[in-house]
Design an enzyme around this catalytic site. Sequence first.
Site, PDB file in Angstrom:
ATOM      1  N   CYS A  28       0.827  -1.204   0.000  1.00  0.00           N
ATOM      2  CA  CYS A  28       0.000   0.000   0.000  1.00  0.00           C
ATOM      3  C   CYS A  28       0.868   1.263   0.000  1.00  0.00           C
ATOM      4  O   CYS A  28       1.533   1.562   1.000  1.00  0.00           O
ATOM      5  CB  CYS A  28      -0.917  -0.030   1.224  1.00  0.00           C
ATOM      6  SG  CYS A  28      -1.790   1.509   1.542  1.00  0.00           S
ATOM      7  N   CYS A  31      -0.013   3.758   2.704  1.00  0.00           N
ATOM      8  CA  CYS A  31       0.417   3.263   4.024  1.00  0.00           C
ATOM      9  C   CYS A  31       1.909   3.543   4.205  1.00  0.00           C
ATOM     10  O   CYS A  31       2.339   4.017   5.258  1.00  0.00           O
ATOM     11  CB  CYS A  31       0.168   1.765   4.147  1.00  0.00           C
ATOM     12  SG  CYS A  31      -1.559   1.285   3.939  1.00  0.00           S
TER      13      CYS A  31
END
Length: 105
Positions: A28, A31
């Site tokens: 991600c 993230c």
Amino acid sequence: MIIPKNIDELAEYAEKGKNVFFFTADWCGDCNFIKPYMPEIEAEFPQFQFIQVDRDEYLDVAAEWNIFGIPSFVVTNDGEELGRLVNKNRKSKEEISGFLQKVEG
């Protein structure tokens, strides 16, 4: 940042204490954008334990908690949800800090 070793350990954190669950995944991008700021956020909010939850490793938990976008944050106190910052958008350090201040407030 605490990284649970298994589902039982994760469940213990969900039931006890004042916790911020940080749902994330290695792949991600958003993230990985926020991860370098997490130690600063943790230092700003020492009243919380921060638990990193790999969304892919704990897919059933993510589904049960309605985590459909990452990075996402869920705050609990002794098993009761206090608030959530759950969406698929990139989050800034300021946005996360503001959210935690509001939940704490």
